[in-house]
Write a protein that holds these residues in place. Structure first.
Motif: not given
Ligand code: SF4
Length: 319
Positions: A59-62, A65-74, A76-80, A297-302
């Motif tokens: 995942t690009v999240c890991e 080192g994306c700062p939003n990982i706690g919020e997104c993965w909670d 289940k929003h992971a970006t492969f 804000t990151r490309s895949s956030h929300h």
């Molecule tokens: S989905 Fe995007 S914003 Fe959310 S943790 Fe992964 S890279 Fe970061």
């Protein structure tokens, strides 16, 4: 007792970014309070992590080192991140490992589709490393991944965040033909900063890539993003907005650059939240259907919620 220290066979740890090892350290100012995020501890985060690992995915999240990982993965929003964990470019802002990648995993498209199904995602974002070593830059693998997700999860909408396919004739057309719902390609920064931030890329090639997507398939949504805090000027950001609108790009993201290590580009400035709000307002006046501008804000956030808004905005203007 004799202690034998084996100094011959032990493989030294390969640095993550060999091209940056001899660079002098770059120091960023301390993070302001509006950048702080909570450490990931939730049950949803643990579930997402398990599904990602069980399917052997990156995942690009890991990796970033994306700062939003706690919020997104909670949620289940992971970006492969497909096509491996090693990138053939060496951008000054990026934490993804660099070097010569291995062969493509032909089963990866099915594994991504399976993980999308297990995570129950209504909207999935797929990105990749740059694969300049492949004849088509990985275009066919992208297309296969889109088709595999469509087959396994027919109601899931698909957003792709692609490399620039520089000098890969026909690659873009193959990806667009697979019909993702959103085609994202990030400019990352303003043109004057390319040489030091994104030296392997060409600004006008990236603009043209986005324009081509719309020319080939006007039904697709296009999206692009930049980071601020890399030494750019305000007027350059406004010019980037105009360039993206000339290429008929629908959705703009603007986020704060954060320095992954001291060998990466320094943060030149932390842009305060009200300045992001100002950029958002200006971008809407320039005609973007959707704008997300904030420090985190990151490309895949929300991305899923924003896709719903994007569709609604297009429907509203087309009556
Ligand atoms: S989905 Fe995007 S914003 Fe959310 S943790 Fe992964 S890279 Fe970061």
């Amino acid at each position: 007792m004799v202690i034998v220290v084996d100094t011959v066979s032990a493989t030294p740890l390969r640095p993550r970014h060999p091209e940056k090892v001899n660079r002098p350290d770059a120091f960023s100012p301390p993070k302001p309070n509006w950048i702080r995020v909570r450490a990931p501890t939730s049950r949803g985060y643990a579930d997402t992590r398990r599904i990602v690992k069980e399917n052997g995915l990156v995942t690009v999240c890991e990796e970033a080192g994306c700062p939003n990982i706690g919020e997104c993965w909670d949620k289940k929003h992971a970006t492969f991140m497909i096509m491996g964990d090693t990138c053939t470019r060496a951008c000054a802002f990026c934490n993804v490992k660099t070097g010569m990648p291995g062969a493509l995993d032909e089963h990866e498209p099915e594994h991504v589709a399976e993980a999308t199904f297990k995570l129950g995602l209504a909207h999935i974002v797929i990105t990749s490393v740059d694969r300049d070593d492949l004849a088509d830059g990985g275009a066919d693998h992208f297309a296969q991944t889109i088709r595999a997700i469509r087959a396994r999860c027919p109601t899931t909408t698909i957003e792709i965040l692609t490399p620039d396919f520089l000098r890969k004739d026909g690659a873009l057309e193959r990806v667009v033909a697979a019909k993702p719902d959103v085609f994202n390609h990030n400019l990352e920064t303003v043109p004057s900063r390319y040489l030091s931030v994104r030296p392997g890329a060409r600004y006008f090639h990236s603009i043209r890539l986005l324009q081509r997507v719309k020319e080939i398939d006007p039904a697709l949504f296009t999206k692009s993003g930049i980071m601020v805090g890399l030494g750019e000027e305000r007027h350059e950001i406004l010019q980037v907005m105009d360039d993206l609108r000339s290429a008929d790009v629908d959705f703009l993201t603007i986020g704060q650059y954060l320095q992954p290590t001291r060998k990466h580009h320094a943060v030149m400035r932390y842009v305060p939240p009200d300045e992001f709000a100002g950029y958002e307002k200006i971008a809407y006046t320039k005609g973007f259907l959707m704008v997300s501008a904030s420090p985190l804000t990151r490309s895949s956030h929300h991305a899923g919620d924003d896709f719903a808004k994007l569709r609604a905005a297009r429907a509203a203007i087309s009556g």
